[in-house]
Design an enzyme around this catalytic site. Structure first.
Site, PDB file in Angstrom:
ATOM      1  N   ASP A   1       4.768  -2.907  -3.336  1.00 13.92           N
ATOM      2  CA  ASP A   1       5.075  -2.196  -2.089  1.00 13.92           C
ATOM      3  C   ASP A   1       6.174  -1.155  -2.258  1.00 13.92           C
ATOM      4  OD1 ASP A   1       3.188  -3.818  -0.826  1.00 13.92           O
ATOM      5  OD2 ASP A   1       4.682  -5.353  -0.389  1.00 13.92           O
TER       6      ASP A   1
ATOM      7  N   GLY B   1       5.600   1.977  -2.756  1.00 13.62           N
ATOM      8  CA  GLY B   1       5.119   3.279  -2.289  1.00 13.62           C
ATOM      9  C   GLY B   1       4.183   3.934  -3.308  1.00 13.62           C
ATOM     10  N   LYS B   2       3.518   3.085  -4.110  1.00 11.47           N
ATOM     11  CA  LYS B   2       2.584   3.602  -5.130  1.00 11.47           C
ATOM     12  C   LYS B   2       1.479   4.444  -4.504  1.00 11.47           C
ATOM     13  CE  LYS B   2       1.821  -0.647  -6.372  1.00 11.47           C
ATOM     14  NZ  LYS B   2       2.878  -1.356  -5.643  1.00 11.47           N
TER      15      LYS B   2
ATOM     16  N   GLY C   1      -2.004  -3.517  -1.111  1.00 15.61           N
ATOM     17  CA  GLY C   1      -2.081  -2.841   0.180  1.00 15.61           C
ATOM     18  C   GLY C   1      -1.339  -1.529   0.044  1.00 15.61           C
ATOM     19  N   HIS C   2      -2.073  -0.444   0.003  1.00 11.46           N
ATOM     20  CA  HIS C   2      -1.469   0.864  -0.226  1.00 11.46           C
ATOM     21  C   HIS C   2      -1.669   1.726   1.013  1.00 11.46           C
ATOM     22  CE1 HIS C   2      -2.264   0.080  -4.805  1.00 11.46           C
ATOM     23  NE2 HIS C   2      -1.373  -0.726  -4.294  1.00 11.46           N
ATOM     24  N   THR C   3      -0.559   2.163   1.602  1.00 11.77           N
ATOM     25  CA  THR C   3      -0.633   2.958   2.826  1.00 11.77           C
ATOM     26  C   THR C   3      -0.393   4.431   2.520  1.00 11.77           C
ATOM     27  OG1 THR C   3       0.147   1.083   4.108  1.00 11.77           O
ATOM     28  CG2 THR C   3       0.332   3.239   5.152  1.00 11.77           C
TER      29      THR C   3
ATOM     30  N   THR D   1      -1.644 -13.922  -1.413  1.00 16.91           N
ATOM     31  CA  THR D   1      -2.278 -13.203  -0.312  1.00 16.91           C
ATOM     32  C   THR D   1      -3.510 -13.965   0.195  1.00 16.91           C
ATOM     33  OG1 THR D   1      -3.605 -11.923  -1.870  1.00 16.91           O
ATOM     34  CG2 THR D   1      -1.506 -10.957  -1.171  1.00 16.91           C
TER      35      THR D   1
ATOM     36  N   ARG E   1     -14.373 -17.751 -18.918  1.00 18.51           N
ATOM     37  CA  ARG E   1     -15.745 -17.347 -19.265  1.00 18.51           C
ATOM     38  C   ARG E   1     -16.800 -17.937 -18.328  1.00 18.51           C
ATOM     39  NH1 ARG E   1     -14.583 -19.077 -25.286  1.00 18.51           N
ATOM     40  NH2 ARG E   1     -13.595 -20.673 -24.048  1.00 18.51           N
TER      41      ARG E   1
ATOM     42  N   GLN F   1       0.505  -3.993  -7.375  1.00 21.82           N
ATOM     43  CA  GLN F   1       1.640  -4.929  -7.486  1.00 21.82           C
ATOM     44  C   GLN F   1       2.820  -4.257  -8.210  1.00 21.82           C
ATOM     45  OE1 GLN F   1      -1.741  -6.505  -8.491  1.00 21.82           O
ATOM     46  NE2 GLN F   1      -1.806  -6.574  -6.278  1.00 21.82           N
TER      47      GLN F   1
ATOM     48  N   SER G   1      10.969  10.405  -2.873  1.00 21.64           N
ATOM     49  CA  SER G   1      10.154  10.415  -1.659  1.00 21.64           C
ATOM     50  C   SER G   1      11.057  10.151  -0.458  1.00 21.64           C
ATOM     51  CB  SER G   1       9.073   9.350  -1.769  1.00 21.64           C
ATOM     52  OG  SER G   1       8.478   9.132  -0.515  1.00 21.64           O
TER      53      SER G   1
ATOM     54  N   SER H   1       9.816  10.222   3.058  1.00 23.42           N
ATOM     55  CA  SER H   1       9.140   9.752   4.275  1.00 23.42           C
ATOM     56  C   SER H   1       7.738   9.287   3.868  1.00 23.42           C
ATOM     57  CB  SER H   1       9.043  10.867   5.335  1.00 23.42           C
ATOM     58  OG  SER H   1       7.752  11.463   5.353  1.00 23.42           O
TER      59      SER H   1
END
Ligand code: GDP
Ligand code: IMO
Ligand code: MG
Length: 429
Positions: A13, A15-16, A40-42, A129, A143, A223, A412, A414
């Protein structure tokens, strides 16, 4: 030709997604190489907000987006996420999207097992999660996995299902659960198979062609390094390697393809789920960081734990992941603090440490050593050039780069795509 590998350098989290989206317009392909829909990428572009968990963030700019073999893929989630993005006007087709046909699938039995184990784990709960990531990776290395290419051979799945079910039925019995409903599993797979197969291909071959043409590849990690199964705060980690080296093995390219390793680093620290967190603040300062940074998980909605910037863990992440430069995100969240603290080392049993020890109990017991810096009262939110930053904010960024022994390439300020300061172009040769 320069490629870029983006990885998280803390507990996720960082900011990727925002940074990958910003870089994607200059890349020819964006590749996810590990993790699954636990991510979860926003992305914020104008008045549109896109939330991606499984799809590479490059899809929003229409850049060729690839899910590599290192990812674990939930086919039903895939369909739902594509449909949601299409509803927001994103175009996804066989021209701009591909899935590695050797990608292992996350099945409903993996999600079941994830939940059953967490419920039974008591104080050892990882706080996953709940999306079946761990059990799916276990079946891959055990396997027993059903993979994307198996969807084209469902009539010949019997011996694989025997192996898979023998394993899961024993585990399920231990939890008092009925055996796997094989018929239902097969029917569900038959129903979803054509949808997934339209995108399936040997993506290593496609990437080989892309590289041969001199195109730029952007690898998108999920992650963060502290959640890496080897280098993270084990056992409170995810079940994949999140370090930059995985970009090669998880996509089907050699290690020389990774290029500029861009570590994404938040200007403070957060963590979701259980596990050690040396600089965690359980007071009003932590609460203020959480409120100003809107620190709630994208996937589970859980409140993220917050704390001051920890230079020790970021220096370690940069080392084990060969980070070339960092993108420092969410600097604006620190606007208005009188004093800002940075953790520069730890104290453990009377000794000073300049690294995070491997044992979980030691990680839980280290006491952070802080250095105080004066904050700034001006706003950095929306700054797009170095000159827009107050002097104290510049000093903070410079101190961080000194302590982590790694230069800052981007800042970054914002959630918005364009509110980004370019210091050094990661794509430059
Ligand atoms: P990821 O998992 O690393 O992609 O990060 P997330 O998207 O889960 O969390 C980062 C959150 O911070 C998202 O809501 C972003 O929109 C937001 N964000 C990213 N960069 C900045 C920034 O520089 N400032 C602020 N205020 N928010 C940011
Ligand atoms: P992005 O890509 C933050 C955490 C979970 C839990 C641990 C194991 O958005 O940065 P899992 O479901 O993977 O078995 O959970 O890892 N976790 C994340 N934390 N960001 C993420 O992804 C995460 N993905 C998993 O909270 O502590
Ligand atoms: Mg996230």
């Amino acid at each position: 030709m320069a490629n870029v590998t983006v990885i998280g350098a803390q507990w996720g989290d960082e900011g990727k997604g925002k940074i990958v989206d910003w870089l994607a317009s200059r890349a020819d392909a964006v590749v996810r190489f590990q993790g699954g829909h636990n991510a979860g990428h926003t992305l914020v572009v104008g008045d549109q907000v896109y939330k991606l968990s499984l799809l590479p963030s490059g899809i929003v700019t229409g850049t060729l987006s690839i899910i590599g073999n290192g990812v674990v893929l939930d086919p039903w989630h895939l369909k739902a996420e594509i449909e949601k993005l299409e509803g927001q006007g994103v175009v996804i087709n066989t021209e701009n999207f591909a899935i590695a046909d050797n990608c292992p699938l996350i099945l409903p039995i993996h999600r079941d097992l994830d939940g059953l184990r967490e419920t039974a784990a008591g104080s050892g709960k990882i706080g996953t999660t709940g999306r079946g990531i761990g059990p799916a990776y276990e079946d891959k290395v055990g396997r027993r996995a059903i993979r994307v290419c198996d969807l084209a051979h469902l009539d010949a799945l019997d011996s694989q299902l025997d192996r898979l079910c023998a394993h899961h039925d024993a585990l399920r019995a231990g939890f008092g659960e009925p055996p796997v409903d094989r018929r239902r599993l097969l029917d569900d797979l038959k129903e979803i198979a054509p949808y997934v197969l339209q995108y399936a291909q040997p993506v290593w071959k496609r990437l080989k062609k892309v590289r041969k043409a001199g195109a730029r590849v952007l690898f998108e990690g999920a992650q963060g390094v502290l959640l890496d199964v080897d280098h993270g705060t084990y056992p409170f980690v995810t079940s994949s390697n999140t370090v930059s080296g995985t970009a090669a093995s998880g996509s089907g390219l050699g290690p020389n393809a990774t290029g500029f390793v861009l570590g994404i680093v938040k200007a403070y620290t957060t963590r979701v789920g259980s596990g050690p967190f040396p600089t965690e603040l359980e007071d009003e300062v932590g609460q203020r960081l959480g409120e100003r940074g809107h620190e709630f998980g994208t996937v589970t909605g859980r409140k993220r734990r917050c704390g001051w910037f920890d230079a020790v863990i970021v220096r370690q992440s940069c080392a084990v992941s060969g980070v070339t430069g960092i993108a420092l995100t969410k600097l604006d969240v620190l606007d208005g603090f009188e004093t800002i603290k940075i953790c520069t080392g730890y104290r453990l049993n009377g000794k000073i440490l300049d690294y995070l020890p491997s044992h979980s109990a030691d990680q839980a017991n280290v006491e952070p050593i802080y250095e105080d810096m004066p904050g700034w009262q001006e706003t950095t939110a929306g700054a797009r050039s170095w000159a827009d930053l107050p002097a104290q904010a510049i000093k903070y960024v410079q101190r961080i780069q000194e302590l982590i022994e790694t230069p800052v390439a981007l800042v970054s300020t914002s959630p918005e795509r364009e509110d980004t300061i370019l210091v050094r172009d990661p794509f430059a040769d």
